[in-house]
Design a protein around this motif. Structure first.
Motif, PDB file in Angstrom:
ATOM      1  N   LEU A   1     -37.478 -43.538 -20.766  1.00 47.49           N
ATOM      2  CA  LEU A   1     -36.651 -42.344 -20.913  1.00 47.49           C
ATOM      3  C   LEU A   1     -37.536 -41.122 -20.701  1.00 47.49           C
ATOM      4  CD1 LEU A   1     -33.976 -40.999 -21.762  1.00 47.49           C
ATOM      5  CD2 LEU A   1     -34.634 -41.375 -24.150  1.00 47.49           C
ATOM      6  N   GLY A   2     -37.320 -40.427 -19.611  1.00 48.39           N
ATOM      7  CA  GLY A   2     -38.189 -39.311 -19.252  1.00 48.39           C
ATOM      8  C   GLY A   2     -37.950 -38.093 -20.114  1.00 48.39           C
ATOM      9  N   GLY A   3     -39.042 -37.492 -20.598  1.00 56.23           N
ATOM     10  CA  GLY A   3     -38.947 -36.251 -21.354  1.00 56.23           C
ATOM     11  C   GLY A   3     -38.906 -35.048 -20.431  1.00 56.23           C
ATOM     12  N   LEU A   4     -38.781 -33.867 -21.021  1.00 51.73           N
ATOM     13  CA  LEU A   4     -38.740 -32.631 -20.241  1.00 51.73           C
ATOM     14  C   LEU A   4     -40.147 -32.074 -20.042  1.00 51.73           C
ATOM     15  CD1 LEU A   4     -35.680 -30.644 -21.629  1.00 51.73           C
ATOM     16  CD2 LEU A   4     -35.770 -32.327 -19.794  1.00 51.73           C
ATOM     17  N   PRO A   5     -40.396 -31.440 -18.909  1.00 49.79           N
ATOM     18  CA  PRO A   5     -41.681 -30.780 -18.662  1.00 49.79           C
ATOM     19  C   PRO A   5     -41.690 -29.404 -19.331  1.00 49.79           C
ATOM     20  CG  PRO A   5     -40.246 -30.426 -16.799  1.00 49.79           C
ATOM     21  CD  PRO A   5     -39.478 -31.297 -17.763  1.00 49.79           C
ATOM     22  N   PRO A   6     -42.814 -28.674 -19.255  1.00 48.69           N
ATOM     23  CA  PRO A   6     -42.822 -27.287 -19.730  1.00 48.69           C
ATOM     24  C   PRO A   6     -42.039 -26.407 -18.745  1.00 48.69           C
ATOM     25  CG  PRO A   6     -44.976 -27.893 -18.862  1.00 48.69           C
ATOM     26  CD  PRO A   6     -44.148 -29.144 -18.869  1.00 48.69           C
ATOM     27  N   MET A   7     -40.728 -26.367 -18.936  1.00 52.04           N
ATOM     28  CA  MET A   7     -39.821 -25.731 -17.970  1.00 52.04           C
ATOM     29  C   MET A   7     -40.132 -24.255 -17.756  1.00 52.04           C
ATOM     30  SD  MET A   7     -36.167 -27.341 -19.169  1.00 52.04           S
ATOM     31  CE  MET A   7     -36.235 -26.580 -20.810  1.00 52.04           C
ATOM     32  N   GLY A   8     -40.620 -23.605 -18.798  1.00 52.53           N
ATOM     33  CA  GLY A   8     -40.888 -22.181 -18.688  1.00 52.53           C
ATOM     34  C   GLY A   8     -42.079 -21.836 -17.827  1.00 52.53           C
ATOM     35  N   CYS A   9     -42.835 -22.841 -17.390  1.00 47.93           N
ATOM     36  CA  CYS A   9     -44.016 -22.598 -16.558  1.00 47.93           C
ATOM     37  C   CYS A   9     -43.750 -22.828 -15.074  1.00 47.93           C
ATOM     38  CB  CYS A   9     -45.176 -23.468 -17.020  1.00 47.93           C
ATOM     39  SG  CYS A   9     -45.797 -23.047 -18.656  1.00 47.93           S
ATOM     40  N   MET A  10     -42.517 -23.196 -14.725  1.00 43.18           N
ATOM     41  CA  MET A  10     -42.197 -23.316 -13.304  1.00 43.18           C
ATOM     42  C   MET A  10     -42.273 -21.932 -12.660  1.00 43.18           C
ATOM     43  SD  MET A  10     -38.943 -25.892 -13.568  1.00 43.18           S
ATOM     44  CE  MET A  10     -39.158 -27.609 -14.068  1.00 43.18           C
ATOM     45  N   PRO A  11     -42.737 -21.840 -11.421  1.00 41.53           N
ATOM     46  CA  PRO A  11     -42.883 -20.528 -10.780  1.00 41.53           C
ATOM     47  C   PRO A  11     -41.626 -19.660 -10.826  1.00 41.53           C
ATOM     48  CG  PRO A  11     -43.999 -22.173  -9.480  1.00 41.53           C
ATOM     49  CD  PRO A  11     -43.284 -22.926 -10.579  1.00 41.53           C
ATOM     50  N   LEU A  12     -40.464 -20.253 -10.644  1.00 46.33           N
ATOM     51  CA  LEU A  12     -39.228 -19.468 -10.677  1.00 46.33           C
ATOM     52  C   LEU A  12     -39.021 -18.824 -12.039  1.00 46.33           C
ATOM     53  CD1 LEU A  12     -36.643 -18.549  -9.239  1.00 46.33           C
ATOM     54  CD2 LEU A  12     -35.525 -20.598 -10.133  1.00 46.33           C
ATOM     55  N   GLU A  13     -39.280 -19.592 -13.095  1.00 43.43           N
ATOM     56  CA  GLU A  13     -39.085 -19.044 -14.439  1.00 43.43           C
ATOM     57  C   GLU A  13     -40.145 -18.000 -14.772  1.00 43.43           C
ATOM     58  OE1 GLU A  13     -36.257 -19.712 -15.511  1.00 43.43           O
ATOM     59  OE2 GLU A  13     -36.016 -21.274 -14.001  1.00 43.43           O
ATOM     60  N   ARG A  14     -41.362 -18.203 -14.287  1.00 44.90           N
ATOM     61  CA  ARG A  14     -42.396 -17.180 -14.469  1.00 44.90           C
ATOM     62  C   ARG A  14     -41.957 -15.862 -13.825  1.00 44.90           C
ATOM     63  NH1 ARG A  14     -48.122 -18.501 -15.209  1.00 44.90           N
ATOM     64  NH2 ARG A  14     -48.426 -20.722 -15.618  1.00 44.90           N
ATOM     65  N   SER A  15     -41.360 -15.964 -12.631  1.00 43.60           N
ATOM     66  CA  SER A  15     -40.962 -14.754 -11.906  1.00 43.60           C
ATOM     67  C   SER A  15     -39.845 -14.005 -12.623  1.00 43.60           C
ATOM     68  CB  SER A  15     -40.522 -15.109 -10.480  1.00 43.60           C
ATOM     69  OG  SER A  15     -39.278 -15.793 -10.492  1.00 43.60           O
ATOM     70  N   ARG A  16     -39.079 -14.725 -13.450  1.00 44.83           N
ATOM     71  CA  ARG A  16     -37.985 -14.096 -14.191  1.00 44.83           C
ATOM     72  C   ARG A  16     -38.433 -13.558 -15.541  1.00 44.83           C
ATOM     73  NH1 ARG A  16     -33.499 -18.924 -13.553  1.00 44.83           N
ATOM     74  NH2 ARG A  16     -32.773 -18.453 -11.451  1.00 44.83           N
ATOM     75  N   ASN A  17     -39.674 -13.854 -15.906  1.00 44.12           N
ATOM     76  CA  ASN A  17     -40.168 -13.472 -17.224  1.00 44.12           C
ATOM     77  C   ASN A  17     -40.363 -11.958 -17.303  1.00 44.12           C
ATOM     78  OD1 ASN A  17     -41.373 -13.254 -19.706  1.00 44.12           O
ATOM     79  ND2 ASN A  17     -42.967 -14.786 -19.330  1.00 44.12           N
ATOM     80  N   MET A  18     -39.570 -11.311 -18.131  1.00 42.08           N
ATOM     81  CA  MET A  18     -39.617  -9.851 -18.227  1.00 42.08           C
ATOM     82  C   MET A  18     -40.891  -9.350 -18.901  1.00 42.08           C
ATOM     83  SD  MET A  18     -36.816  -9.177 -21.265  1.00 42.08           S
ATOM     84  CE  MET A  18     -35.578 -10.218 -20.488  1.00 42.08           C
ATOM     85  N   TYR A  19     -41.657 -10.270 -19.491  1.00 45.32           N
ATOM     86  CA  TYR A  19     -42.877  -9.864 -20.186  1.00 45.32           C
ATOM     87  C   TYR A  19     -44.129 -10.101 -19.341  1.00 45.32           C
ATOM     88  CZ  TYR A  19     -39.604  -9.990 -24.066  1.00 45.32           C
ATOM     89  OH  TYR A  19     -38.519  -9.780 -24.868  1.00 45.32           O
ATOM     90  N   GLY A  20     -43.956 -10.303 -18.048  1.00 44.79           N
ATOM     91  CA  GLY A  20     -45.093 -10.559 -17.173  1.00 44.79           C
ATOM     92  C   GLY A  20     -44.863 -11.837 -16.396  1.00 44.79           C
ATOM     93  N   ASN A  21     -45.939 -12.395 -15.823  1.00 41.96           N
ATOM     94  CA  ASN A  21     -45.768 -13.604 -15.014  1.00 41.96           C
ATOM     95  C   ASN A  21     -46.248 -14.855 -15.733  1.00 41.96           C
ATOM     96  OD1 ASN A  21     -48.507 -13.231 -14.931  1.00 41.96           O
ATOM     97  ND2 ASN A  21     -48.699 -13.516 -12.711  1.00 41.96           N
ATOM     98  N   GLY A  22     -46.324 -14.786 -17.060  1.00 39.73           N
ATOM     99  CA  GLY A  22     -46.706 -15.962 -17.826  1.00 39.73           C
ATOM    100  C   GLY A  22     -45.530 -16.892 -18.039  1.00 39.73           C
ATOM    101  N   CYS A  23     -45.797 -18.023 -18.690  1.00 37.80           N
ATOM    102  CA  CYS A  23     -44.739 -19.003 -18.965  1.00 37.80           C
ATOM    103  C   CYS A  23     -43.715 -18.431 -19.946  1.00 37.80           C
ATOM    104  CB  CYS A  23     -45.342 -20.276 -19.557  1.00 37.80           C
ATOM    105  SG  CYS A  23     -46.533 -21.106 -18.481  1.00 37.80           S
ATOM    106  N   VAL A  24     -42.489 -18.878 -19.817  1.00 43.08           N
ATOM    107  CA  VAL A  24     -41.426 -18.466 -20.734  1.00 43.08           C
ATOM    108  C   VAL A  24     -41.444 -19.427 -21.919  1.00 43.08           C
ATOM    109  CG1 VAL A  24     -38.951 -18.026 -21.010  1.00 43.08           C
ATOM    110  CG2 VAL A  24     -40.058 -17.628 -18.788  1.00 43.08           C
TER     111      VAL A  24
END
Length: 351
Positions: A215-238
């Motif tokens: 059963l596959g778990g979830l990755p660190p979704m907030g570190c995908m490039p698309l989510e980084r680009s949407r991060n209003m606090y900079g380009n770090g992980c969400v």
């Protein structure tokens, strides 16, 4: 998390293990369910905009062929199949190039863009998880016709079943449509809703003969490039999205414990990509990567699917320097690191 100075030996061991275990594997077939993390080409055959059967996808695959895999090369299900000594790639069930003789040692039912939640698969008109199971039932009929009842049942009970799904439920569904699931469930409630679907799916699979289930778990979704680009606090992980991933993985672990107690003869393990991928993201240079915040394809910020095409002038020349291939999906090198880690941890029980 491993100390920084231990990362390189750990990486080498993980990658070596992918080759070393081939001679001792006890798995006759690898059967795959899930989303784009493990789709080897099923979406090519359905009416959806979510496809990757064109260049530059697959440029580092065998023969440089774009197959519908969302990567520059192979995906985790391929690498795990090879590590178990089965075969180097797992063919897509809907691919007309293959038939039951190919599928007898492994078959892929995954569909990019799908989720546990039927509402997720509706977003981009892809194959819902319940329909993947229907395809599996049809496959069983073909396998028994091809090999005979006894031999087919033996393969079905000894096969390794890989499940990799859930990311889209949050990033394509829950957090995208304010009037949808997020208005009906809190995050915790939605996680429990999804875990309930996962439990029912595995119970159905068990009823059909499946016994060895990853059963596959979830990755660190907030570190995908698309989510980084949407991060209003900079380009770090969400961090909010990463916490959702960690919390959901705990629920999956609890589900596995419950199912292992309730279903005689089953072995469910949680194959969690979160830690190895986060290790790579936090210490990219230790793994030979130069870029983690942006992907190889296009500008590396928002491209995936048709936005990642051969005419994009920005696509990188060497994907091995990048953690991510497109804005959502890892490169083959990253997939190899994650798969090696899983072979050394959760999947080792099936060797």
């Amino acid at each position: 998390m491993a100390p920084h100075h231990l990362i390189t030996p750990w990486l080498l061991f993980s990658q070596t293990l992918l080759l070393a275990v081939q001679t001792i594997a006890k798995v006759p077939a690898v059967i795959v369910f899930g989303d784009s993390s493990v789709d080897s080409g099923n979406n090519n055959q359905i009416s959806t905009i979510l496809k990757s059967n064109f260049k530059p996808y697959g440029r580092d695959f065998l023969g440089g062929k774009p197959t519908g895999r969302f990567s520059n090369g192979r995906i985790p299900s391929d690498l795990i199949s090879e590590a178990f000594g089965v075969k180097p790639t797992v063919p897509a069930y809907l691919d007309p190039m293959y038939n039951i003789t190919d599928f007898a040692t492994g078959v892929d039912f995954a569909s990019a863009g799908t989720g546990y939640d039927n509402a997720t698969s509706n977003v981009l008109s892809v194959i819902p998880l319940w329909e993947e199971l229907e395809y599996y039932k049809a496959y069983q009929v073909k396998l028994r016709r091809y090999l005979g009842e006894r031999k087919a049942n033996e393969i079905l009970s000894e096969a390794l079943y890989l499940m990799s799904v859930g990311t889209n439920d949050f990033l394509e569904n829950y957090y995208v449509f304010p009037a949808g699931r997020s208005s009906q469930f809190t995050v915790d409630q939605y996680q429990r809703f999804l875990a309930g679907i996962a439990g029912k799916f595995i119970t159905q699979l068990y009823g059909l003969g499946g016994r060895k289930i990853s059963l596959g778990g979830l990755p660190p979704m907030g570190c995908m490039p698309l989510e980084r680009s949407r991060n209003m606090y900079g380009n770090g992980c969400v961090e909010e999205y990463n916490k959702v991933g960690r919390d959901f993985n705990v629920k999956l672990h609890n589900l596995a414990v419950k199912l292992n107690k309730e279903l005689p003869g089953i072995k469910v393990v949680v194959s969690n990509p979160y830690d190895p991928l986060m290790e790579v993201i936090q210490h990219p240079s230790s793994f030979g990567f130069e870029s983690v915040a942006v992907a190889c394809c296009g500008t590396g910020i928002f491209e995936a699917g048709y936005l990642c095409d051969q005419f994009n002038p920005f696509t990188c020349s060497d994907a091995n320097k990048y953690v991510f291939w497109d804005s959502f999906h890892p490169t083959e090198k990253t997939n190899r690191i994650i798969s090696g880690h899983l072979m050394n941890t959760s999947l080792a029980v099936f060797l």
